[in-house]
Scaffold this active site. Structure first.
Site: not given
Length: 532
Positions: A210, A279
Protein backbone atom coordinates in the site's frame (compact mmCIF):
# COMPACT_ATOMS: atom_id res chain seq x y z
CA UNK A 1 13.32 -22.88 -18.74
CA UNK A 2 14.99 -22.34 -15.38
CA UNK A 3 12.91 -21.05 -12.50
CA UNK A 4 14.66 -17.66 -12.54
CA UNK A 5 13.92 -17.04 -16.20
CA UNK A 6 11.30 -14.24 -16.11
CA UNK A 7 9.16 -16.02 -18.70
CA UNK A 8 8.83 -19.06 -16.45
CA UNK A 9 7.67 -17.23 -13.31
CA UNK A 10 4.03 -17.66 -12.33
CA UNK A 11 3.42 -14.00 -11.56
CA UNK A 12 4.59 -12.62 -14.90
CA UNK A 13 1.34 -13.58 -16.66
CA UNK A 14 -1.01 -14.27 -13.75
CA UNK A 15 -4.56 -13.02 -13.43
CA UNK A 16 -5.07 -11.85 -9.86
CA UNK A 17 -8.50 -11.21 -8.32
CA UNK A 18 -8.81 -8.51 -5.67
CA UNK A 19 -10.93 -9.41 -2.66
CA UNK A 20 -12.13 -6.46 -0.58
CA UNK A 21 -12.52 -8.46 2.60
CA UNK A 22 -15.42 -6.49 4.10
CA UNK A 23 -17.52 -6.92 0.96
CA UNK A 24 -16.78 -10.36 -0.50
CA UNK A 25 -18.62 -12.90 1.69
CA UNK A 26 -19.90 -12.98 5.27
CA UNK A 27 -19.79 -16.26 7.20
CA UNK A 28 -21.31 -15.24 10.53
CA UNK A 29 -24.25 -12.99 9.64
CA UNK A 30 -22.94 -9.71 11.04
CA UNK A 31 -23.17 -8.03 7.63
CA UNK A 32 -19.40 -7.70 7.20
CA UNK A 33 -17.27 -10.00 5.08
CA UNK A 34 -14.64 -12.16 6.76
CA UNK A 35 -11.91 -14.72 6.14
CA UNK A 36 -14.14 -17.76 6.54
CA UNK A 37 -16.52 -16.23 4.02
CA UNK A 38 -13.69 -15.88 1.51
CA UNK A 39 -12.65 -19.49 2.07
CA UNK A 40 -16.18 -20.73 1.41
CA UNK A 41 -16.34 -18.83 -1.88
CA UNK A 42 -12.90 -19.77 -3.24
CA UNK A 43 -14.42 -22.28 -5.72
CA UNK A 44 -15.98 -19.28 -7.50
CA UNK A 45 -12.49 -17.94 -8.17
CA UNK A 46 -11.21 -21.33 -9.31
CA UNK A 47 -14.14 -21.68 -11.71
CA UNK A 48 -13.68 -18.12 -12.93
CA UNK A 49 -10.17 -19.04 -14.00
CA UNK A 50 -7.92 -16.69 -12.06
CA UNK A 51 -4.48 -17.61 -10.75
CA UNK A 52 -4.31 -15.70 -7.47
CA UNK A 53 -6.26 -13.56 -5.06
CA UNK A 54 -5.18 -10.39 -3.32
CA UNK A 55 -6.92 -9.78 0.01
CA UNK A 56 -7.20 -6.28 1.48
CA UNK A 57 -6.07 -5.80 5.11
CA UNK A 58 -7.66 -8.06 7.71
CA UNK A 59 -5.27 -7.20 10.56
CA UNK A 60 -6.22 -5.88 13.99
CA UNK A 61 -7.58 -2.39 13.38
CA UNK A 62 -10.06 0.15 14.74
CA UNK A 63 -11.42 0.24 11.15
CA UNK A 64 -11.24 4.02 10.73
CA UNK A 65 -10.07 3.38 7.17
CA UNK A 66 -11.50 -0.14 6.90
CA UNK A 67 -8.29 -1.95 7.78
CA UNK A 68 -5.73 0.37 6.22
CA UNK A 69 -5.19 1.68 9.75
CA UNK A 70 -3.29 -1.24 11.27
CA UNK A 71 -2.94 -1.69 15.02
CA UNK A 72 -1.20 -5.10 14.86
CA UNK A 73 0.36 -6.40 11.65
CA UNK A 74 0.67 -9.99 12.90
CA UNK A 75 -2.85 -10.76 14.04
CA UNK A 76 -6.36 -10.92 12.57
CA UNK A 77 -9.04 -8.49 13.64
CA UNK A 78 -11.89 -10.35 15.40
CA UNK A 79 -14.27 -8.73 12.91
CA UNK A 80 -12.69 -10.92 10.23
CA UNK A 81 -11.79 -14.05 12.20
CA UNK A 82 -8.63 -15.51 13.69
CA UNK A 83 -5.15 -16.54 12.67
CA UNK A 84 -6.52 -20.06 12.34
CA UNK A 85 -9.03 -18.72 9.79
CA UNK A 86 -6.17 -17.10 7.86
CA UNK A 87 -4.25 -20.38 7.87
CA UNK A 88 -7.34 -22.27 6.66
CA UNK A 89 -7.89 -19.76 3.85
CA UNK A 90 -4.30 -20.03 2.64
CA UNK A 91 -4.39 -23.83 2.79
CA UNK A 92 -7.69 -24.09 0.91
CA UNK A 93 -6.54 -21.63 -1.75
CA UNK A 94 -3.43 -23.70 -2.36
CA UNK A 95 -5.56 -26.84 -2.65
CA UNK A 96 -7.42 -25.07 -5.46
CA UNK A 97 -4.16 -23.94 -7.12
CA UNK A 98 -4.75 -20.32 -6.16
CA UNK A 99 -1.92 -18.14 -4.85
CA UNK A 100 -2.60 -15.76 -1.97
CA UNK A 101 -1.34 -12.16 -1.84
CA UNK A 102 -2.00 -10.10 1.28
CA UNK A 103 -1.89 -6.35 1.78
CA UNK A 104 0.89 -4.73 3.77
CA UNK A 105 0.57 -1.10 4.90
CA UNK A 106 4.05 0.35 5.57
CA UNK A 107 3.49 4.10 5.18
CA UNK A 108 1.51 4.53 8.40
CA UNK A 109 0.04 2.71 11.37
CA UNK A 110 -3.18 3.18 13.25
CA UNK A 111 -3.11 5.65 16.11
CA UNK A 112 -4.02 2.57 18.20
CA UNK A 113 -0.78 0.77 17.31
CA UNK A 114 1.38 0.07 20.36
CA UNK A 115 4.14 2.25 18.93
CA UNK A 116 1.98 5.33 18.57
CA UNK A 117 0.40 4.89 21.99
CA UNK A 118 3.91 4.64 23.43
CA UNK A 119 4.95 7.75 21.51
CA UNK A 120 2.10 9.78 22.98
CA UNK A 121 2.93 8.57 26.48
CA UNK A 122 6.68 9.19 26.15
CA UNK A 123 6.58 12.81 25.07
CA UNK A 124 8.73 15.07 22.86
CA UNK A 125 12.30 14.05 22.09
CA UNK A 126 11.77 10.41 23.05
CA UNK A 127 12.92 7.38 21.03
CA UNK A 128 9.27 6.38 20.81
CA UNK A 129 8.33 9.59 19.00
CA UNK A 130 11.31 9.18 16.67
CA UNK A 131 9.45 6.33 14.95
CA UNK A 132 6.98 8.88 13.55
CA UNK A 133 7.11 12.45 12.25
CA UNK A 134 6.55 14.73 15.26
CA UNK A 135 7.34 18.43 15.08
CA UNK A 136 7.17 21.16 17.73
CA UNK A 137 4.41 23.73 17.79
CA UNK A 138 5.68 27.23 17.04
CA UNK A 139 4.68 29.38 20.06
CA UNK A 140 4.48 32.42 17.78
CA UNK A 141 2.01 30.65 15.47
CA UNK A 142 0.51 27.79 17.47
CA UNK A 143 -2.22 27.02 14.95
CA UNK A 144 0.05 26.91 11.89
CA UNK A 145 1.16 23.35 10.96
CA UNK A 146 4.87 22.63 10.37
CA UNK A 147 4.40 22.73 6.59
CA UNK A 148 1.68 23.20 3.99
CA UNK A 149 1.12 19.53 3.11
CA UNK A 150 -2.43 18.34 2.65
CA UNK A 151 -3.93 14.96 3.49
CA UNK A 152 -4.98 12.73 0.60
CA UNK A 153 -8.29 12.49 2.44
CA UNK A 154 -8.65 16.28 2.60
CA UNK A 155 -7.58 18.95 5.07
CA UNK A 156 -4.14 19.49 6.66
CA UNK A 157 -1.70 16.59 6.90
CA UNK A 158 -0.84 17.59 10.48
CA UNK A 159 -2.74 17.15 13.74
CA UNK A 160 -1.76 18.35 17.21
CA UNK A 161 -0.97 15.71 19.80
CA UNK A 162 -4.25 15.06 21.63
CA UNK A 163 -3.18 15.83 25.16
CA UNK A 164 -3.11 18.77 27.55
CA UNK A 165 0.36 19.84 26.41
CA UNK A 166 -0.54 20.19 22.75
CA UNK A 167 3.10 21.08 22.11
CA UNK A 168 3.72 18.93 19.04
CA UNK A 169 2.16 18.05 15.71
CA UNK A 170 2.28 14.66 13.99
CA UNK A 171 2.18 13.97 10.25
CA UNK A 172 -0.55 11.91 8.56
CA UNK A 173 -0.80 11.92 4.78
CA UNK A 174 -4.14 10.14 5.15
CA UNK A 175 -6.58 10.26 8.06
CA UNK A 176 -5.59 11.76 11.42
CA UNK A 177 -5.92 8.24 12.86
CA UNK A 178 -3.15 7.06 10.49
CA UNK A 179 0.17 8.62 11.63
CA UNK A 180 3.01 8.31 9.12
CA UNK A 181 6.05 6.28 10.12
CA UNK A 182 9.54 7.76 9.78
CA UNK A 183 11.37 5.31 7.56
CA UNK A 184 14.72 6.95 8.35
CA UNK A 185 14.46 5.25 11.74
CA UNK A 186 16.03 1.76 11.49
CA UNK A 187 13.48 0.33 13.91
CA UNK A 188 10.79 0.82 11.26
CA UNK A 189 12.62 -1.26 8.66
CA UNK A 190 13.28 -3.98 11.22
CA UNK A 191 9.59 -4.11 12.14
CA UNK A 192 8.51 -4.71 8.57
CA UNK A 193 11.17 -7.34 7.95
CA UNK A 194 9.54 -9.24 10.81
CA UNK A 195 6.04 -8.62 9.44
CA UNK A 196 6.96 -9.98 6.00
CA UNK A 197 8.60 -13.07 7.47
CA UNK A 198 5.63 -13.71 9.77
CA UNK A 199 3.21 -13.99 6.86
CA UNK A 200 5.66 -15.76 4.58
CA UNK A 201 6.08 -18.40 7.28
CA UNK A 202 2.29 -18.81 7.32
CA UNK A 203 2.34 -19.58 3.60
CA UNK A 204 1.35 -16.43 1.74
CA UNK A 205 2.67 -16.10 -1.79
CA UNK A 206 3.23 -12.37 -1.79
CA UNK A 207 2.29 -8.86 -0.75
CA UNK A 208 0.51 -5.90 -2.24
CA UNK A 209 2.36 -2.84 -0.92
CA UNK A 210 0.00 0.00 0.00
CA UNK A 211 1.21 3.52 -0.91
CA UNK A 212 4.53 2.08 -2.06
CA UNK A 213 5.63 5.49 -3.37
CA UNK A 214 5.22 6.99 0.11
CA UNK A 215 7.32 5.87 3.11
CA UNK A 216 10.21 8.31 2.69
CA UNK A 217 9.68 12.06 2.66
CA UNK A 218 12.23 14.76 1.91
CA UNK A 219 14.28 14.94 5.07
CA UNK A 220 13.56 18.59 5.91
CA UNK A 221 9.78 18.21 5.35
CA UNK A 222 9.82 21.46 3.39
CA UNK A 223 6.73 23.19 2.05
CA UNK A 224 5.27 21.94 -1.18
CA UNK A 225 5.72 24.42 -4.00
CA UNK A 226 2.46 24.92 -5.86
CA UNK A 227 2.08 26.58 -9.21
CA UNK A 228 -0.27 29.51 -9.51
CA UNK A 229 -3.82 28.29 -9.72
CA UNK A 230 -3.10 24.84 -8.29
CA UNK A 231 -5.58 23.79 -5.61
CA UNK A 232 -4.36 23.40 -2.06
CA UNK A 233 -5.74 19.90 -1.64
CA UNK A 234 -4.96 16.79 -3.66
CA UNK A 235 -7.61 14.46 -2.31
CA UNK A 236 -7.29 11.65 -4.86
CA UNK A 237 -4.04 9.89 -5.65
CA UNK A 238 -5.44 9.06 -9.08
CA UNK A 239 -5.71 12.80 -9.81
CA UNK A 240 -2.16 14.06 -9.26
CA UNK A 241 -2.31 17.84 -9.49
CA UNK A 242 1.05 19.03 -8.23
CA UNK A 243 4.42 19.07 -9.93
CA UNK A 244 6.38 19.36 -6.69
CA UNK A 245 5.86 16.44 -4.33
CA UNK A 246 8.33 16.28 -1.42
CA UNK A 247 6.14 13.66 0.26
CA UNK A 248 5.97 11.13 -2.61
CA UNK A 249 8.28 8.94 -4.67
CA UNK A 250 11.57 9.82 -3.00
CA UNK A 251 14.73 7.94 -4.10
CA UNK A 252 15.16 6.28 -0.71
CA UNK A 253 12.01 4.18 -1.13
CA UNK A 254 13.95 2.00 -3.54
CA UNK A 255 16.42 1.07 -0.79
CA UNK A 256 13.45 -0.26 1.20
CA UNK A 257 12.35 -2.50 -1.63
CA UNK A 258 15.83 -3.81 -2.33
CA UNK A 259 15.86 -4.94 1.29
CA UNK A 260 12.39 -6.48 0.93
CA UNK A 261 13.45 -8.31 -2.25
CA UNK A 262 16.17 -10.07 -0.28
CA UNK A 263 13.57 -11.20 2.27
CA UNK A 264 11.25 -12.45 -0.48
CA UNK A 265 14.01 -14.23 -2.39
CA UNK A 266 15.16 -15.98 0.78
CA UNK A 267 11.63 -17.38 1.23
CA UNK A 268 11.29 -18.49 -2.41
CA UNK A 269 11.93 -21.88 -3.95
CA UNK A 270 11.71 -22.98 -7.59
CA UNK A 271 8.06 -22.92 -8.56
CA UNK A 272 7.13 -21.19 -5.29
CA UNK A 273 8.38 -17.67 -5.85
CA UNK A 274 7.18 -15.10 -3.31
CA UNK A 275 6.45 -11.70 -4.79
CA UNK A 276 5.43 -8.12 -4.04
CA UNK A 277 3.41 -5.69 -6.14
CA UNK A 278 3.64 -1.96 -5.56
CA UNK A 279 0.69 0.38 -5.38
CA UNK A 280 2.80 3.25 -6.65
CA UNK A 281 0.89 6.27 -7.96
CA UNK A 282 3.77 7.66 -9.98
CA UNK A 283 3.59 10.40 -12.58
CA UNK A 284 5.00 8.50 -15.55
CA UNK A 285 5.40 4.92 -16.76
CA UNK A 286 9.15 5.40 -16.40
CA UNK A 287 8.93 6.25 -12.69
CA UNK A 288 6.62 3.27 -12.22
CA UNK A 289 9.19 1.03 -13.89
CA UNK A 290 11.81 1.99 -11.29
CA UNK A 291 9.91 -0.07 -8.73
CA UNK A 292 10.31 -3.27 -10.77
CA UNK A 293 14.02 -3.28 -11.37
CA UNK A 294 15.48 -6.77 -10.99
CA UNK A 295 16.60 -6.21 -7.39
CA UNK A 296 13.39 -4.48 -6.22
CA UNK A 297 9.73 -5.44 -6.36
CA UNK A 298 8.30 -7.87 -8.87
CA UNK A 299 5.38 -5.79 -10.12
CA UNK A 300 3.85 -2.33 -9.88
CA UNK A 301 0.28 -1.43 -10.68
CA UNK A 302 0.04 0.33 -14.02
CA UNK A 303 -2.78 2.80 -13.48
CA UNK A 304 -2.37 4.36 -16.93
CA UNK A 305 -4.76 1.77 -18.39
CA UNK A 306 -7.36 2.48 -15.71
CA UNK A 307 -7.11 6.24 -16.28
CA UNK A 308 -7.36 6.16 -20.08
CA UNK A 309 -10.60 7.40 -21.72
CA UNK A 310 -12.60 5.25 -24.12
CA UNK A 311 -10.47 5.94 -27.19
CA UNK A 312 -8.44 3.83 -29.59
CA UNK A 313 -5.68 6.46 -29.66
CA UNK A 314 -5.57 6.68 -25.87
CA UNK A 315 -5.43 2.89 -25.51
CA UNK A 316 -2.66 2.67 -28.10
CA UNK A 317 -0.61 5.29 -26.28
CA UNK A 318 -0.99 3.53 -22.93
CA UNK A 319 0.04 0.17 -24.37
CA UNK A 320 3.01 1.59 -26.24
CA UNK A 321 4.30 3.70 -23.35
CA UNK A 322 3.75 1.02 -20.70
CA UNK A 323 5.65 -1.65 -22.61
CA UNK A 324 8.45 0.77 -23.51
CA UNK A 325 8.83 1.91 -19.90
CA UNK A 326 9.41 -1.54 -18.41
CA UNK A 327 11.46 -2.95 -21.26
CA UNK A 328 14.79 -1.42 -20.08
CA UNK A 329 14.42 -3.10 -16.66
CA UNK A 330 13.47 -6.46 -18.16
CA UNK A 331 9.95 -6.46 -16.74
CA UNK A 332 6.41 -6.79 -17.99
CA UNK A 333 3.61 -4.39 -17.07
CA UNK A 334 0.47 -5.02 -15.08
CA UNK A 335 -2.99 -4.00 -16.22
CA UNK A 336 -5.99 -3.03 -14.13
CA UNK A 337 -9.38 -1.39 -14.79
CA UNK A 338 -11.00 -1.20 -11.35
CA UNK A 339 -10.16 -1.47 -7.67
CA UNK A 340 -11.49 -0.47 -4.26
CA UNK A 341 -10.34 3.15 -4.62
CA UNK A 342 -11.88 4.16 -7.95
CA UNK A 343 -15.29 4.19 -9.63
CA UNK A 344 -16.11 0.90 -11.31
CA UNK A 345 -15.21 0.95 -14.98
CA UNK A 346 -18.72 0.13 -16.21
CA UNK A 347 -19.75 3.48 -14.73
CA UNK A 348 -16.63 5.31 -15.90
CA UNK A 349 -17.43 4.24 -19.45
CA UNK A 350 -20.92 5.74 -19.25
CA UNK A 351 -22.97 3.16 -17.34
CA UNK A 352 -25.96 1.18 -18.55
CA UNK A 353 -25.77 -1.10 -21.59
CA UNK A 354 -23.20 1.06 -23.34
CA UNK A 355 -20.97 1.29 -20.29
CA UNK A 356 -21.14 -2.48 -19.81
CA UNK A 357 -20.35 -3.14 -23.48
CA UNK A 358 -17.31 -0.89 -23.29
CA UNK A 359 -16.23 -2.43 -19.99
CA UNK A 360 -16.34 -5.92 -21.46
CA UNK A 361 -14.42 -4.77 -24.53
CA UNK A 362 -11.75 -3.05 -22.42
CA UNK A 363 -11.43 -6.16 -20.25
CA UNK A 364 -10.99 -8.45 -23.23
CA UNK A 365 -8.36 -6.10 -24.63
CA UNK A 366 -6.54 -5.98 -21.30
CA UNK A 367 -6.49 -9.77 -21.05
CA UNK A 368 -4.75 -9.97 -24.43
CA UNK A 369 -1.80 -7.82 -23.34
CA UNK A 370 1.58 -9.20 -22.22
CA UNK A 371 2.04 -9.13 -18.45
CA UNK A 372 -0.35 -9.78 -15.60
CA UNK A 373 -3.91 -8.56 -15.09
CA UNK A 374 -5.74 -7.58 -11.90
CA UNK A 375 -9.51 -7.91 -11.59
CA UNK A 376 -11.67 -6.37 -8.87
CA UNK A 377 -14.40 -8.36 -7.18
CA UNK A 378 -17.80 -7.92 -8.79
CA UNK A 379 -16.55 -6.73 -12.15
CA UNK A 380 -17.14 -10.27 -13.45
CA UNK A 381 -20.82 -9.61 -12.67
CA UNK A 382 -20.93 -6.27 -14.49
CA UNK A 383 -21.54 -4.30 -11.28
CA UNK A 384 -21.76 -0.53 -11.56
CA UNK A 385 -20.85 2.20 -9.10
CA UNK A 386 -23.58 2.63 -6.47
CA UNK A 387 -24.81 6.03 -5.31
CA UNK A 388 -24.64 5.26 -1.59
CA UNK A 389 -27.02 7.33 0.52
CA UNK A 390 -25.25 9.80 2.84
CA UNK A 391 -26.43 8.01 5.98
CA UNK A 392 -24.69 4.82 4.83
CA UNK A 393 -21.36 6.33 3.73
CA UNK A 394 -18.35 5.22 5.74
CA UNK A 395 -15.30 6.42 3.80
CA UNK A 396 -13.10 8.81 5.81
CA UNK A 397 -12.96 11.01 2.71
CA UNK A 398 -16.69 11.68 3.22
CA UNK A 399 -16.24 12.61 6.87
CA UNK A 400 -13.20 14.85 6.25
CA UNK A 401 -14.34 16.66 3.10
CA UNK A 402 -17.99 15.99 2.38
CA UNK A 403 -16.97 14.43 -0.95
CA UNK A 404 -18.77 11.20 -1.84
CA UNK A 405 -15.67 9.01 -1.46
CA UNK A 406 -15.16 5.38 -2.38
CA UNK A 407 -18.08 3.55 -0.79
CA UNK A 408 -19.88 3.15 -4.13
CA UNK A 409 -17.34 0.62 -5.43
CA UNK A 410 -17.27 -1.29 -2.12
CA UNK A 411 -20.88 -2.49 -1.93
CA UNK A 412 -20.95 -6.21 -0.99
CA UNK A 413 -21.05 -8.85 -3.71
CA UNK A 414 -24.47 -10.36 -4.60
CA UNK A 415 -24.26 -14.16 -4.66
CA UNK A 416 -27.85 -15.40 -5.02
CA UNK A 417 -31.50 -14.97 -4.16
CA UNK A 418 -33.89 -12.25 -5.23
CA UNK A 419 -33.46 -9.58 -2.55
CA UNK A 420 -30.72 -8.17 -0.34
CA UNK A 421 -28.45 -9.36 1.15
CA UNK A 422 -28.36 -11.69 -1.91
CA UNK A 423 -26.74 -14.53 0.08
CA UNK A 424 -23.80 -12.32 1.02
CA UNK A 425 -24.15 -13.94 4.42
CA UNK A 426 -26.60 -15.89 6.57
CA UNK A 427 -28.20 -12.73 7.95
CA UNK A 428 -31.46 -11.34 6.58
CA UNK A 429 -30.74 -7.61 6.79
CA UNK A 430 -28.71 -5.36 4.52
CA UNK A 431 -24.91 -5.68 4.84
CA UNK A 432 -22.59 -2.94 6.05
CA UNK A 433 -23.22 -0.96 2.84
CA UNK A 434 -26.73 -1.62 1.45
CA UNK A 435 -27.07 -3.41 -1.89
CA UNK A 436 -29.41 -2.10 -4.61
CA UNK A 437 -32.56 -4.19 -5.08
CA UNK A 438 -31.98 -4.24 -8.86
CA UNK A 439 -28.86 -6.37 -8.35
CA UNK A 440 -31.12 -9.43 -8.23
CA UNK A 441 -30.46 -9.85 -11.96
CA UNK A 442 -26.69 -9.63 -11.45
CA UNK A 443 -26.08 -12.26 -8.77
CA UNK A 444 -23.67 -15.10 -9.41
CA UNK A 445 -26.63 -17.48 -9.22
CA UNK A 446 -28.62 -15.51 -11.81
CA UNK A 447 -25.72 -15.36 -14.25
CA UNK A 448 -24.56 -18.97 -14.03
CA UNK A 449 -25.64 -20.90 -17.10
CA UNK A 450 -26.56 -17.77 -19.03
CA UNK A 451 -24.16 -17.72 -21.97
CA UNK A 452 -24.85 -14.03 -22.55
CA UNK A 453 -24.08 -12.96 -18.99
CA UNK A 454 -21.04 -10.99 -17.98
CA UNK A 455 -19.94 -13.83 -15.68
CA UNK A 456 -19.99 -16.28 -18.59
CA UNK A 457 -18.09 -13.76 -20.70
CA UNK A 458 -15.34 -13.47 -18.06
CA UNK A 459 -15.01 -17.23 -17.81
CA UNK A 460 -14.68 -17.53 -21.59
CA UNK A 461 -12.24 -14.62 -21.76
CA UNK A 462 -9.96 -16.06 -19.08
CA UNK A 463 -10.01 -19.46 -20.77
CA UNK A 464 -9.17 -17.80 -24.09
CA UNK A 465 -6.27 -15.96 -22.43
CA UNK A 466 -4.74 -19.27 -21.37
CA UNK A 467 -5.33 -20.84 -24.76
CA UNK A 468 -4.35 -18.00 -27.08
CA UNK A 469 -2.73 -14.98 -25.37
CA UNK A 470 -0.31 -16.58 -22.92
CA UNK A 471 1.32 -18.86 -25.54
CA UNK A 472 1.61 -16.00 -28.06
CA UNK A 473 4.84 -14.54 -26.68
CA UNK A 474 5.42 -11.12 -25.18
CA UNK A 475 6.08 -9.10 -28.33
CA UNK A 476 3.15 -6.80 -29.11
CA UNK A 477 2.63 -4.61 -32.14
CA UNK A 478 0.21 -1.69 -32.25
CA UNK A 479 -0.90 -2.08 -35.86
CA UNK A 480 -3.31 0.87 -36.04
CA UNK A 481 -5.50 3.20 -34.03
CA UNK A 482 -6.99 5.05 -37.00
CA UNK A 483 -10.71 5.87 -37.18
CA UNK A 484 -11.05 5.05 -33.46
CA UNK A 485 -10.40 1.35 -34.09
CA UNK A 486 -7.46 -0.21 -32.29
CA UNK A 487 -5.69 -3.17 -33.86
CA UNK A 488 -3.03 -5.06 -31.90
CA UNK A 489 -1.00 -8.10 -32.89
CA UNK A 490 0.63 -10.50 -30.44
CA UNK A 491 2.20 -13.41 -32.28
CA UNK A 492 -0.60 -15.21 -34.14
CA UNK A 493 -3.27 -13.34 -32.14
CA UNK A 494 -4.94 -10.22 -33.58
CA UNK A 495 -7.02 -8.01 -31.30
CA UNK A 496 -9.52 -5.50 -32.69
CA UNK A 497 -11.21 -2.92 -30.44
CA UNK A 498 -13.97 -0.83 -31.97
CA UNK A 499 -14.16 2.45 -30.04
CA UNK A 500 -16.13 4.13 -32.83
CA UNK A 501 -19.90 4.52 -33.24
CA UNK A 502 -20.20 2.27 -36.32
CA UNK A 503 -19.63 -1.39 -37.12
CA UNK A 504 -16.30 -2.27 -38.74
CA UNK A 505 -15.14 -5.19 -40.82
CA UNK A 506 -12.91 -7.71 -39.07
CA UNK A 507 -9.68 -8.87 -40.70
CA UNK A 508 -9.34 -12.40 -41.96
CA UNK A 509 -9.12 -15.09 -39.32
CA UNK A 510 -11.12 -17.14 -36.87
CA UNK A 511 -12.80 -15.31 -33.96
CA UNK A 512 -11.75 -17.05 -30.73
CA UNK A 513 -13.12 -14.50 -28.25
CA UNK A 514 -15.45 -11.52 -28.45
CA UNK A 515 -17.01 -9.12 -25.97
CA UNK A 516 -20.25 -8.86 -27.99
CA UNK A 517 -21.89 -11.15 -30.55
CA UNK A 518 -20.03 -11.05 -33.85
CA UNK A 519 -21.84 -11.95 -37.07
CA UNK A 520 -21.01 -11.68 -40.74
CA UNK A 521 -17.42 -10.63 -40.16
CA UNK A 522 -18.49 -7.34 -38.63
CA UNK A 523 -17.55 -5.99 -35.17
CA UNK A 524 -20.22 -3.77 -33.53
CA UNK A 525 -19.39 -0.47 -31.82
CA UNK A 526 -18.06 -0.66 -28.26
CA UNK A 527 -16.78 -4.20 -28.82
CA UNK A 528 -13.55 -6.17 -29.03
CA UNK A 529 -12.62 -9.45 -30.66
CA UNK A 530 -9.63 -11.79 -30.86
CA UNK A 531 -8.76 -13.58 -34.08
CA UNK A 532 -6.20 -16.23 -34.99
Amino acid sequence: MSWNDPKSLWWQHAVCYQVYVRSFADSDGDGVGDLAGITARLPHLRDLGVDALWITPFYTSPQKDHGYDVADYTDVDPLFGTLADADALIARAHELDLRVIVDVVPNHTSDQHAWFRAALAAGPGSPERARYHFRDVDPAAPDVPPNNWESVFGGPAWTKVPDARGDQWYLHLFDATQPDLDWRNPEVADLFDDVLRFWLDRGVDGFRVDVAHGLHKEVNLRDQVRDAGEPAEDTRLIDRRHHDEPMWDQPEVHDVYRRWRRVLDAASTPGRERIAVAEAWTRTPESMAAFVRRDELHQAFNFAWLMAPWSAVAFAEVVTHSLAAVEPVGALPTWVLSNHDVDRHVSRYGGGERGLARARAATLTMLALPGSAYLYQGEELGLEQVDVAPEHRQDPVWFRTGEVGRDGCRVPVPWGGTEPPFEFGPGEGQPWIPQPAEWKALTVEAQLGDEGSTLSFYRRALAARRAHADPAGDDLEVVSSADDVLVLRRGPLTVVVNCSDRSVALPAGTVVAASSPVAGGSLPPDSAAWLV
